[in-house]
Design a protein around this motif. Sequence first.
Motif, short mmCIF file in Angstrom:
data_model
loop_
_atom_site.label_atom_id
_atom_site.label_comp_id
_atom_site.label_asym_id
_atom_site.label_seq_id
_atom_site.Cartn_x
_atom_site.Cartn_y
_atom_site.Cartn_z
N SER A 26 0.89 4.37 -2.86
CA SER A 26 0.63 5.64 -2.32
C SER A 26 1.87 6.51 -2.59
O SER A 26 1.63 7.66 -3.02
CB SER A 26 0.03 5.55 -1.01
OG SER A 26 -0.95 5.06 -0.68
N VAL A 75 -5.42 2.22 -13.43
CA VAL A 75 -6.07 1.55 -12.13
C VAL A 75 -7.46 1.52 -12.22
O VAL A 75 -8.06 0.34 -12.04
CB VAL A 75 -5.52 2.37 -10.88
CG1 VAL A 75 -6.27 1.78 -9.70
CG2 VAL A 75 -4.20 2.31 -10.68
N ASN A 99 -11.14 5.51 -6.69
CA ASN A 99 -10.70 6.13 -7.82
C ASN A 99 -11.85 7.22 -8.24
O ASN A 99 -11.46 8.31 -8.57
CB ASN A 99 -10.30 5.59 -8.63
CG ASN A 99 -9.02 4.73 -8.54
OD1 ASN A 99 -7.77 5.39 -9.03
ND2 ASN A 99 -8.82 3.76 -8.13
N VAL A 149 -4.46 -3.80 -5.59
CA VAL A 149 -5.61 -3.23 -4.85
C VAL A 149 -6.59 -4.35 -4.35
O VAL A 149 -6.75 -4.61 -3.15
CB VAL A 149 -6.29 -2.06 -5.64
CG1 VAL A 149 -7.61 -1.69 -4.80
CG2 VAL A 149 -5.44 -0.76 -5.90
N GLY A 159 -12.34 -6.01 -2.78
CA GLY A 159 -11.37 -5.18 -3.13
C GLY A 159 -11.33 -4.40 -4.34
O GLY A 159 -11.00 -3.04 -4.57
N ARG A 208 -1.53 4.79 3.71
CA ARG A 208 -1.83 6.10 2.54
C ARG A 208 -1.58 7.41 3.37
O ARG A 208 -1.05 8.04 2.59
CB ARG A 208 -3.52 5.81 2.19
CG ARG A 208 -3.65 4.80 1.40
CD ARG A 208 -5.27 4.68 0.97
NE ARG A 208 -5.74 5.87 0.07
CZ ARG A 208 -6.43 6.93 0.57
NH1 ARG A 208 -6.96 6.95 2.06
NH2 ARG A 208 -6.87 7.98 -0.09
N GLY A 233 -11.44 -0.47 -4.88
CA GLY A 233 -10.57 0.47 -5.88
C GLY A 233 -11.33 1.37 -6.73
O GLY A 233 -11.04 2.47 -7.00
N ALA A 235 -0.87 -1.75 -10.16
CA ALA A 235 -1.84 -1.37 -9.05
C ALA A 235 -3.25 -1.86 -9.14
O ALA A 235 -4.01 -2.21 -8.08
CB ALA A 235 -1.87 -0.10 -8.82
N VAL A 273 -9.40 -2.36 -12.55
CA VAL A 273 -9.28 -3.02 -11.14
C VAL A 273 -10.36 -4.25 -10.87
O VAL A 273 -9.80 -5.31 -10.40
CB VAL A 273 -9.63 -1.98 -9.85
CG1 VAL A 273 -11.02 -1.37 -10.03
CG2 VAL A 273 -9.24 -2.68 -8.61
N GLN A 307 0.86 -1.23 0.01
CA GLN A 307 -0.06 -0.05 0.12
C GLN A 307 0.95 1.35 0.05
O GLN A 307 0.59 2.10 -0.62
CB GLN A 307 -0.91 -0.25 1.14
CG GLN A 307 -1.81 1.19 1.25
CD GLN A 307 -3.04 1.27 0.20
OE1 GLN A 307 -3.56 0.39 -0.05
NE2 GLN A 307 -2.74 2.21 -0.62
#
Length: 549
Positions: free
Chosen positions: A35, A70, A428, A128, A420, A155, A424, A124, A74, A31
């Motif tokens: 980040s 991402v 976003n 994630v 997850g 984060r 994600g 990523a 995801v 993570q």
Amino acid sequence: MTTRGDTRPPAEAATEGRRSWLPLVSLFLAQVLMSFNVAALPVSLGGMVEDFGVPPTVVSSTIVVYGLVVAALVMTGAKLGQRVGWVTVFRIVVATFAGSAVLMIVSPSVGWAIAGQAVAGASAAVIVPSLVALIAENYQGTQQATAVGSLGSARAISGVSAFFLGGTLGTLVGWRPVFGIVLVLALAVLAFSVTLRADRGDPGVQVDVVAAAVIGGAVVLLTLGFNNLNAWGLFHASPAAPFDVGGLSPAPLLVLAGLVLGQAFFAWTRRRTAAGKVPLVDLGVLARPSERAAVYAMFVIVALEAALNFSVPLYIQIVQGRTPFDTALAMMPFNLTVFVTATLVVRLYRRYPPRTIGVAGFALTTVALVWLSFVVTNNWETLPTILGLFVFGVGQGALVTLVFNVLVTAAPASRAGDVGSIRGTAQNLASAVGTALAGALLVTILSVNVGRAVAEHVELPPSLVAQVDLDDVNFVSNDDLRAVLETTDATESQVEAAVGVNEEARLGALRLGLLVLAGISATAVLPAGRLPRYRPDEIPDPSGGTGGR
């Protein structure tokens, strides 16, 4: 916490089967890896502009490309993890993330840097959902809640460390060594990944290509639309818009098209599930009202965080003309508070149900934003302002960890990847919406404030307004405004009057903007009120029991 129907004492149930924290080190650093990479990009913009000899808008494409890739991939990444096996795919994509860092370090042109961030974004997109699945695989009960909280704290601390390390290296050495840290982090994640509990993939899991294309397109359109509401125009197309439709800005059209594709994705997924086929994401993880409420709450709090993270640097760097270091100092109370709260809030799970913590969290963020709207001045280091950022950080840190934990604990381990991917996608999109909302809101309020003040100010004649377009001014520093006015026939008193109007209008826009955000935070109490209300000594039954909901 104990599982429903477990007759053992809570202490015994909590301690039995406790695992080493070494696997969490790999997940925590993963993570941090993502980040830190994201936070390092803005810090490196100046160096890349000078190194590659291109405009800042071109270099900023590295940030846009990373976020788009991402968000678009995801859900597909989650299915790949289920098919290949989470530990295996985790190691593969961490290795490709390391490769993206190498691309950044050796990139001879901005095109290579953009490609490097595209690789990082694709990696990523798998990391994630992997984090959620591997936490569910390696930890249970209170250990799982603590592990989830660590991701939120990772984060927060990554943003602070990326600024200080990136700023120092960028000043003394250059921007490329910043991504040397990303490379080292990736190698450290790989090293600690040997402690992760092995799992077996399911080769029978199929990736729904149609759904992947539809949701990918929806996310791209929504992200582009929201991110460019300010630049391309909220309604009417601005000169910066790439095209227009009868004078209408393409930004809201992209948002509308994204929403249509999003609805098409849900319709397709339900149809595929009804036919007995494996969907791209199992919507069963959102079957209960409490789980949908958790997603709504997550979206709102991440959007509020993005809006505040946009508004404060905008005001400090652009309006006050101060350095990024000053911005970091001003945001330090917020970032450190989020870091500490995200880690410690799990201790409250033994005393209070998620519904109570969620409502209290949004109450804190609402009070903090209202407080900031009244006490904010041209100096962000005042005690009242620091107090407001501190209170907001407590609420934000608690909420991000809480709603994530609600989703993880409500689903069986086999659906952790779906949780997850939803997390994600929601985060976003919320970040894009929050940033766009703050930008469009502040600029609109500023335009109204300046226009009214200019019309009422006797020392600013229409001829001067026409020369510098004062009634359509954006967020600019006093020095920049003075520089523009020096090219006109404005007298010294008129220059000072214009600067005064600009100062008051900007501060008024920020205060009113914070009040609007406080209103949004207050409305989020409604979804928070639908979070689970199971007793603190219970864990919801992931198999489908309603428990204490």
